[in-house]
Motif scaffolding. Structure first.
Motif, PDB file in Angstrom:
ATOM      1  N   GLY A 211       0.863  -1.179   0.000  1.00 36.37           N
ATOM      2  CA  GLY A 211       0.000   0.000   0.000  1.00 36.37           C
ATOM      3  C   GLY A 211       0.898   1.227   0.000  1.00 36.37           C
ATOM      4  O   GLY A 211       1.960   1.246  -0.629  1.00 36.37           O
ATOM      5  N   LEU A 212       0.465   2.239   0.745  1.00 34.00           N
ATOM      6  CA  LEU A 212       1.198   3.506   0.799  1.00 34.00           C
ATOM      7  C   LEU A 212       2.677   3.302   1.154  1.00 34.00           C
ATOM      8  O   LEU A 212       3.576   3.808   0.477  1.00 34.00           O
ATOM      9  CB  LEU A 212       0.510   4.374   1.863  1.00 34.00           C
ATOM     10  N   ILE A 213       2.915   2.552   2.216  1.00 35.19           N
ATOM     11  CA  ILE A 213       4.280   2.421   2.731  1.00 35.19           C
ATOM     12  C   ILE A 213       5.080   1.385   1.928  1.00 35.19           C
ATOM     13  O   ILE A 213       6.243   1.612   1.578  1.00 35.19           O
ATOM     14  CB  ILE A 213       4.240   2.045   4.229  1.00 35.19           C
TER      15      ILE A 213
ATOM     16  N   ASP B 195       1.382  -9.050  -2.213  1.00 33.38           N
ATOM     17  CA  ASP B 195       0.225  -8.366  -1.612  1.00 33.38           C
ATOM     18  C   ASP B 195      -0.980  -9.216  -1.916  1.00 33.38           C
ATOM     19  O   ASP B 195      -1.002  -9.952  -2.905  1.00 33.38           O
ATOM     20  CB  ASP B 195       0.089  -6.954  -2.227  1.00 33.38           C
TER      21      ASP B 195
ATOM     22  N   ARG C   9      -3.721  -7.977  -2.792  1.00 30.33           N
ATOM     23  CA  ARG C   9      -4.431  -7.303  -3.892  1.00 30.33           C
ATOM     24  C   ARG C   9      -3.831  -7.751  -5.215  1.00 30.33           C
ATOM     25  O   ARG C   9      -2.608  -7.611  -5.416  1.00 30.33           O
ATOM     26  CB  ARG C   9      -4.214  -5.783  -3.841  1.00 30.33           C
TER      27      ARG C   9
ATOM     28  N   ASN D 100       4.636  -4.600   5.633  1.00 34.14           N
ATOM     29  CA  ASN D 100       3.872  -3.334   5.613  1.00 34.14           C
ATOM     30  C   ASN D 100       2.387  -3.589   5.445  1.00 34.14           C
ATOM     31  O   ASN D 100       1.722  -2.910   4.671  1.00 34.14           O
ATOM     32  CB  ASN D 100       4.325  -2.468   4.427  1.00 34.14           C
TER      33      ASN D 100
ATOM     34  N   PRO E 142      -1.620  -3.836   7.003  1.00 28.83           N
ATOM     35  CA  PRO E 142      -2.301  -2.889   7.887  1.00 28.83           C
ATOM     36  C   PRO E 142      -1.968  -3.074   9.374  1.00 28.83           C
ATOM     37  O   PRO E 142      -1.606  -4.166   9.823  1.00 28.83           O
ATOM     38  CB  PRO E 142      -3.787  -3.158   7.599  1.00 28.83           C
ATOM     39  N   GLU E 143      -2.140  -1.987  10.101  1.00 24.22           N
ATOM     40  CA  GLU E 143      -1.736  -1.897  11.512  1.00 24.22           C
ATOM     41  C   GLU E 143      -2.713  -2.655  12.418  1.00 24.22           C
ATOM     42  O   GLU E 143      -3.403  -2.043  13.242  1.00 24.22           O
ATOM     43  CB  GLU E 143      -1.660  -0.397  11.879  1.00 24.22           C
TER      44      GLU E 143
ATOM     45  N   LYS F 263      -1.054  -9.099  11.564  1.00 28.73           N
ATOM     46  CA  LYS F 263       0.406  -9.226  11.476  1.00 28.73           C
ATOM     47  C   LYS F 263       0.847 -10.585  12.057  1.00 28.73           C
ATOM     48  O   LYS F 263       1.703 -11.263  11.482  1.00 28.73           O
ATOM     49  CB  LYS F 263       1.094  -8.051  12.179  1.00 28.73           C
TER      50      LYS F 263
ATOM     51  N   SER G  21       7.071  -2.227   9.546  1.00 29.17           N
ATOM     52  CA  SER G  21       6.935  -0.760   9.458  1.00 29.17           C
ATOM     53  C   SER G  21       5.951  -0.234  10.490  1.00 29.17           C
ATOM     54  O   SER G  21       5.647   0.969  10.488  1.00 29.17           O
ATOM     55  CB  SER G  21       6.437  -0.355   8.062  1.00 29.17           C
TER      56      SER G  21
ATOM     57  N   SER H 181       3.494   1.422  12.884  1.00 30.68           N
ATOM     58  CA  SER H 181       3.548   2.801  13.396  1.00 30.68           C
ATOM     59  C   SER H 181       3.605   2.867  14.902  1.00 30.68           C
ATOM     60  O   SER H 181       4.005   3.891  15.464  1.00 30.68           O
ATOM     61  CB  SER H 181       2.309   3.575  12.948  1.00 30.68           C
TER      62      SER H 181
ATOM     63  N   PRO I 277       9.235   3.696   9.482  1.00 30.93           N
ATOM     64  CA  PRO I 277       9.586   4.860   8.657  1.00 30.93           C
ATOM     65  C   PRO I 277       8.580   5.984   8.859  1.00 30.93           C
ATOM     66  O   PRO I 277       7.557   5.796   9.513  1.00 30.93           O
ATOM     67  CB  PRO I 277       9.435   4.302   7.240  1.00 30.93           C
TER      68      PRO I 277
HETATM   69  N1  NAD Z   1       0.362   5.393   6.426  1.00 29.88           N
HETATM   70  C1  NAD Z   1       1.362   5.928   7.104  1.00 29.88           C
HETATM   71  O1  NAD Z   1       1.526   7.147   7.160  1.00 29.88           O
HETATM   72  C2  NAD Z   1       2.360   5.035   7.772  1.00 29.88           C
HETATM   73  C3  NAD Z   1       3.612   5.578   8.153  1.00 29.88           C
HETATM   74  C4  NAD Z   1       4.570   4.732   8.741  1.00 29.88           C
HETATM   75  C5  NAD Z   1       4.268   3.396   8.985  1.00 29.88           C
HETATM   76  N2  NAD Z   1       3.032   2.913   8.631  1.00 29.88           N
HETATM   77  C6  NAD Z   1       2.766   1.490   8.902  1.00 29.88           C
HETATM   78  O2  NAD Z   1       2.966   0.757   7.710  1.00 29.88           O
HETATM   79  C7  NAD Z   1       2.061  -0.363   7.664  1.00 29.88           C
HETATM   80  C8  NAD Z   1       1.246  -0.283   6.401  1.00 29.88           C
HETATM   81  O3  NAD Z   1       0.507   0.922   6.369  1.00 29.88           O
HETATM   82  P1  NAD Z   1      -0.052   1.542   5.000  1.00 29.88           P
HETATM   83  O4  NAD Z   1      -0.498   2.920   5.335  1.00 29.88           O
HETATM   84  O5  NAD Z   1       0.905   1.325   3.888  1.00 29.88           O
HETATM   85  O6  NAD Z   1      -1.336   0.606   4.778  1.00 29.88           O
HETATM   86  P2  NAD Z   1      -2.170   0.370   3.423  1.00 29.88           P
HETATM   87  O7  NAD Z   1      -3.527  -0.001   3.835  1.00 29.88           O
HETATM   88  O8  NAD Z   1      -1.968   1.523   2.488  1.00 29.88           O
HETATM   89  O9  NAD Z   1      -1.465  -0.900   2.752  1.00 29.88           O
HETATM   90  C9  NAD Z   1      -1.525  -2.177   3.299  1.00 29.88           C
HETATM   91  C10 NAD Z   1      -1.334  -3.173   2.161  1.00 29.88           C
HETATM   92  O10 NAD Z   1      -1.212  -4.476   2.726  1.00 29.88           O
HETATM   93  C11 NAD Z   1      -1.976  -5.383   1.913  1.00 29.88           C
HETATM   94  N3  NAD Z   1      -2.301  -6.540   2.734  1.00 29.88           N
HETATM   95  C12 NAD Z   1      -3.255  -6.661   3.680  1.00 29.88           C
HETATM   96  N4  NAD Z   1      -3.188  -7.873   4.257  1.00 29.88           N
HETATM   97  C13 NAD Z   1      -2.168  -8.547   3.663  1.00 29.88           C
HETATM   98  C14 NAD Z   1      -1.606  -9.832   3.831  1.00 29.88           C
HETATM   99  N5  NAD Z   1      -2.044 -10.677   4.739  1.00 29.88           N
HETATM  100  N6  NAD Z   1      -0.570 -10.188   3.028  1.00 29.88           N
HETATM  101  C15 NAD Z   1      -0.087  -9.335   2.088  1.00 29.88           C
HETATM  102  N7  NAD Z   1      -0.586  -8.082   1.890  1.00 29.88           N
HETATM  103  C16 NAD Z   1      -1.605  -7.700   2.680  1.00 29.88           C
HETATM  104  C17 NAD Z   1      -3.177  -4.559   1.446  1.00 29.88           C
HETATM  105  O11 NAD Z   1      -3.762  -5.123   0.282  1.00 29.88           O
HETATM  106  C18 NAD Z   1      -2.522  -3.199   1.182  1.00 29.88           C
HETATM  107  O12 NAD Z   1      -2.041  -3.093  -0.141  1.00 29.88           O
HETATM  108  C19 NAD Z   1       1.219  -0.278   8.953  1.00 29.88           C
HETATM  109  O13 NAD Z   1       1.775  -1.099   9.939  1.00 29.88           O
HETATM  110  C20 NAD Z   1       1.354   1.189   9.339  1.00 29.88           C
HETATM  111  O14 NAD Z   1       1.221   1.383  10.724  1.00 29.88           O
HETATM  112  C21 NAD Z   1       2.078   3.678   8.007  1.00 29.88           C
END
Ligand code: NAD
Length: 313
Positions: free
Chosen positions: A8-10, A29, A31, A82, A84-85, A90, A110, A112, A134
């Motif tokens: 996803g984003l991270i 992923d 997705r 990375n 979801p939180e 996890k 990653s 948070s 990060p």
């Molecule tokens: N968004 C932020 O600003 C930020 C900053 C630093 C750290 N983080 C941490 O990074 C992690 C990810 O956050 P994000 O914002 O990128 O989330 P996100 O929702 O944008 O992305 C999560 C991705 O994980 C995939 N996913 C879900 N379950 C899965 C699985 N079992 N196997 C493989 N892929 C799977 C989803 O399809 C999605 O593409 C979290 O732990 C969050 O706390 C987020």
């Protein structure tokens, strides 16, 4: 070989940074469109990575999309997790992943703010899991917060730190576990008061934002709060600053707000922000943030060529 689990984003951002440094990157992923998302993300950030010296003009990313988790992690020396939180998600992922890891592979989450000791539950060998938190977006913002505990294998922290620092990251190492790590706690403290000031009718959302980006935020890009206030004390430094302002800070701290994110407060923030957004869409705002981040990083001399990938990656 690097594995990026969850793009996803991270995850997209980590994948771009790792590929920029010439590493082979396998992505996984749930997705089905994740491969396309990572490729599109790379195209959108490559100019910034080149400008910062983190990728070459001709760098072609070596992304491999793997629909099987087992196959994705089985060749990896370093796994960026990375997803979801959510602690349960996890833990389930780690249970599925662990039997397929190489014996000396490192898994960096990653997360948070989840605590390492909670994330270690269920591992046969928790010694390979580390927090590597990060700040968004990880391909640009230098900070990575590291945490390992007494169950972590001794070589894991230094190896992880070397990997992050080899691609321009600035690492800090937590001495003990705390939810939210360091930077998110600091951000939470500031955001709490930023919400309170709006809630209490002291200033608009736009003016509270400006009070940071045009004021202390600019200085915080250069030095941390303790160092800046050391300068605020003149020749006498932080001690003189404390002598002058202890009384004021004590009163201000007593007066700080404790807002809740109620639906009404969220509405007030969203409506206030709409005025400042002025119709700009997400992509436009993201581009502005990233262009200006690149400019700040270049001005501060944070940029450096990424050294060759270390042997383990
Ligand atoms: N968004 C932020 O600003 C930020 C900053 C630093 C750290 N983080 C941490 O990074 C992690 C990810 O956050 P994000 O914002 O990128 O989330 P996100 O929702 O944008 O992305 C999560 C991705 O994980 C995939 N996913 C879900 N379950 C899965 C699985 N079992 N196997 C493989 N892929 C799977 C989803 O399809 C999605 O593409 C979290 O732990 C969050 O706390 C987020």
């Amino acid at each position: 070989m690097i594995a990026i689990i969850g793009t996803g984003l991270i995850g997209c951002s980590w994948a771009a940074l790792m590929a920029a440094s010439g590493r082979r990157v396998v992505i996984h992923d749930t997705r089905p469109e994740a491969g396309r998302a990572v490729a599109e993300f790379w195209d959108s950030v490559k100019p910034a990575l080149v400008e910062l010296g983190l990728a070459g003009d001709t760098t072609e990313p070596d992304f491999q999309v793997e629909s099987s988790l087992e196959a994705a992690v089985s060749r990896a020396d370093f796994v960026f997790e990375n997803i979801p939180e959510r602690l349960d998600a996890k833990r389930a992922l780690y249970a599925a992943m662990e039997p397929h890891l190489k014996p000396d592979a490192i898994v960096a989450t990653s997360s948070s703010g989840l605590e390492l000791s909670d994330l270690q539950e269920g591992w046969q060998n928790p010694g390979r899991l580390i927090i590597g938190h990060p700040f968004n977006p990880p391909h640009l913002v230098p900070l990575v917060e590291l945490y390992a505990n007494d169950r972590t294998d001794p070589d894991v922290l230094p190896r992880a730190r070397a990997l992050y620092e080899s691609c321009g990251k600035v690492t800090i190492t937590l001495k003990r576990e705390v939810m939210g790590h360091v930077a998110n706690r600091l951000q939470a403290a500031l955001w709490r008061e930023a919400i309170h000031l709006v809630d209490a009718g002291v200033a608009s959302v736009k003016d509270v934002n400006a009070a940071i980006w045009a004021g202390p935020g600019l200085r915080w890009a250069i030095m941390g709060p303790h160092m800046l206030l050391n300068l605020g004390g003149g020749e006498g430094g932080l001690r003189a600053y404390c002598e002058q302002f202890t009384q004021s800070y004590t009163e201000w701290w007593d007066d700080l707000g404790k807002p809740q994110l109620t639906p009404e407060t969220i509405d007030r923030l969203v409506e206030g922000l709409a005025e400042e957004i002025g119709g700009r869409d997400y992509a436009t705002l993201r581009r502005q943030r990233d262009d200006q981040l690149v400019a700040v990083l270049k001005a501060l001399g944070e940029t450096r060529k990424t050294p060759a990938a270390p042997e383990h990656a």
